[in-house]
Design an enzyme around this catalytic site. Structure first.
Site, PDB file in Angstrom:
ATOM      1  N   ASN A   1       0.662  -1.396  -0.170  1.00 33.20           N
ATOM      2  CA  ASN A   1       0.071  -0.092   0.025  1.00 33.20           C
ATOM      3  C   ASN A   1       0.739   1.302   0.586  1.00 33.20           C
ATOM      4  O   ASN A   1       0.256   2.105  -0.232  1.00 33.20           O
ATOM      5  CB  ASN A   1      -0.973  -0.081   1.391  1.00 33.20           C
ATOM      6  CG  ASN A   1      -1.472   1.518   1.906  1.00 33.20           C
ATOM      7  OD1 ASN A   1      -2.881   1.814   0.912  1.00 33.20           O
ATOM      8  ND2 ASN A   1      -0.345   2.470   2.516  1.00 33.20           N
TER       9      ASN A   1
ATOM     10  N   SER B   1      -4.247   3.476  -8.054  1.00 29.57           N
ATOM     11  CA  SER B   1      -5.561   5.088  -8.050  1.00 29.57           C
ATOM     12  C   SER B   1      -6.297   4.935  -9.292  1.00 29.57           C
ATOM     13  O   SER B   1      -5.510   4.413 -10.165  1.00 29.57           O
ATOM     14  CB  SER B   1      -3.971   5.856  -8.167  1.00 29.57           C
ATOM     15  OG  SER B   1      -4.978   7.109  -7.978  1.00 29.57           O
TER      16      SER B   1
ATOM     17  N   TYR C   1       2.361  10.422 -10.450  1.00 32.08           N
ATOM     18  CA  TYR C   1       1.853   9.779  -9.283  1.00 32.08           C
ATOM     19  C   TYR C   1       1.105   8.995 -10.484  1.00 32.08           C
ATOM     20  O   TYR C   1       0.811   7.463 -10.226  1.00 32.08           O
ATOM     21  CB  TYR C   1       1.180  11.007  -8.575  1.00 32.08           C
ATOM     22  CG  TYR C   1       0.287  10.454  -7.989  1.00 32.08           C
ATOM     23  CD1 TYR C   1       0.203   9.496  -6.283  1.00 32.08           C
ATOM     24  CD2 TYR C   1      -1.246   9.668  -8.278  1.00 32.08           C
ATOM     25  CE1 TYR C   1      -0.239   8.782  -5.952  1.00 32.08           C
ATOM     26  CE2 TYR C   1      -2.273   9.228  -7.377  1.00 32.08           C
ATOM     27  CZ  TYR C   1      -1.663   8.518  -6.649  1.00 32.08           C
ATOM     28  OH  TYR C   1      -2.339   7.888  -5.202  1.00 32.08           O
TER      29      TYR C   1
ATOM     30  N   ALA D   1       1.481   7.800 -13.689  1.00 29.76           N
ATOM     31  CA  ALA D   1       2.237   7.007 -14.306  1.00 29.76           C
ATOM     32  C   ALA D   1       3.136   5.655 -13.280  1.00 29.76           C
ATOM     33  O   ALA D   1       2.694   4.598 -13.714  1.00 29.76           O
ATOM     34  CB  ALA D   1       3.006   7.386 -14.484  1.00 29.76           C
ATOM     35  N   SER D   2       2.647   5.646 -12.749  1.00 25.82           N
ATOM     36  CA  SER D   2       2.931   4.867 -11.563  1.00 25.82           C
ATOM     37  C   SER D   2       2.530   4.252 -10.771  1.00 25.82           C
ATOM     38  O   SER D   2       1.881   2.975 -11.225  1.00 25.82           O
ATOM     39  CB  SER D   2       4.154   5.301 -10.071  1.00 25.82           C
ATOM     40  OG  SER D   2       2.695   5.852  -9.832  1.00 25.82           O
ATOM     41  N   LYS D   3       0.817   4.716 -10.640  1.00 24.62           N
ATOM     42  CA  LYS D   3       0.040   3.859 -10.489  1.00 24.62           C
ATOM     43  C   LYS D   3      -0.786   3.053 -11.605  1.00 24.62           C
ATOM     44  O   LYS D   3      -1.110   2.209 -11.437  1.00 24.62           O
ATOM     45  CB  LYS D   3      -1.351   4.845  -9.866  1.00 24.62           C
ATOM     46  CG  LYS D   3      -0.750   5.519  -8.568  1.00 24.62           C
ATOM     47  CD  LYS D   3      -0.251   4.671  -7.726  1.00 24.62           C
ATOM     48  CE  LYS D   3      -0.039   5.467  -6.067  1.00 24.62           C
ATOM     49  NZ  LYS D   3      -0.113   3.871  -5.675  1.00 24.62           N
TER      50      LYS D   3
END
Length: 263
Positions: free
Chosen positions: A86, A139, A152, A154-156
């Protein structure tokens, strides 16, 4: 309900927000929990839970730290049944042209490499127990643009794809891998937004873009994570579950309140 009686669970990012709510909920349903976080919040959450929890300071994007955390679960609880990866960071709200390569790299290290490492090192231990579940926090920002910064988002998006790939590569192992996709949720990451709205008397405007017209509380996301980790979701695998009040169910439109007609 005691869905996790006798189960060993790791929650990363367990020092606050969704992670803290999930760690407490897992323990309430019978689990022994490793609460992992980079901050002293891990110790605070473990103290809130009591004897069914152990705290460990860990950097989710550090392979050495992830290995230590999985080893602690195996040492203290005899193995591992559930990994809830998480932990994450926001990366601010800058646009692409104002975002440095260094910031992108750090957000990807924590938000994407972290879940990768969690899968890599937790899955073999879960297999040893006969199967279990891995849940990743993605997300709605990973589903489409408009809900987070470039770094953020792109990472999710990567986390969602990672859940799908991992589910396939763990075929036949009885280890399921899924992701939750939170919408706007009141956590440490979003605290400034909620605090500003309350101070300005505009809390009713927070989350107004989704059909429920509100933001979420961490416990609502924790319940979704626990469902995916439980045997109730025994046939759910490789999925990204949006828990966003309906935000991602539509393209941007102008809506009217229920029961009202256009003037």
């Amino acid at each position: 309900m005691m869905r996790f009686e006798g189960k060993s669970v790791i929650v990363t990012g367990g020092g606050s927000g969704i992670g803290r709510a999930a760690a407490i909920a897992f323990a309430e349903e019978g689990a022994s929990v490793i609460v992992a976080d980079l901050t002293e919040g891990a110790d605070e959450t473990a103290a809130m839970i009591g004897g069914a929890a152990r705290a460990i300071r860990m950097d989710a994007g550090s392979e050495e730290d992830v290995i230590r955390t999985v080893a602690l679960a195996c040492e203290k609880y005899g193995g591992l049944d559930v990994m809830f990866a998480n932990a994450g960071i926001s990366g601010g709200m800058a646009n692409i042209f104002d975002t440095s390569a260094e910031l992108i790299a750090e957000v990807l290290r924590v938000n994407l490499i972290g879940p990768f490492l969690a899968i890599k090192h937790a899955a073999p231990r879960i297999v040893e127990r006969g199967g279990g579940a891995i849940v990743l926090t993605a997300s709605v920002a990973g589903l489409r643009s408009g809900a987070g910064s470039p770094a953020y988002s792109a990472s999710k998006a990567g986390v969602i794809n990672l859940a799908q790939v991992a589910a396939q590569q763990l075929s036949g192992s009885n280890v399921r891998v899924n992701a939750i996709c939170p919408g706007l949720t009141e956590t440490g990451m979003t605290k400034p937004v909620f605090d500003y709205a309350r101070d300005a008397g505009k809390i009713d405007r927070v989350g107004r873009l989704n059909p429920l017209r509100r933001g979420a509380q961490p416990e609502e996301l924790a319940r979704a994570a626990l469902f995916l980790a439980s045997d109730e979701a025994s046939y759910v695998n490789g999925q990204a579950l949006a828990v966003d009040g309906g935000l991602s169910s539509s393209h941007a439109v102008t809506r009217q309140d229920y029961g009202k007609t256009a003037a």
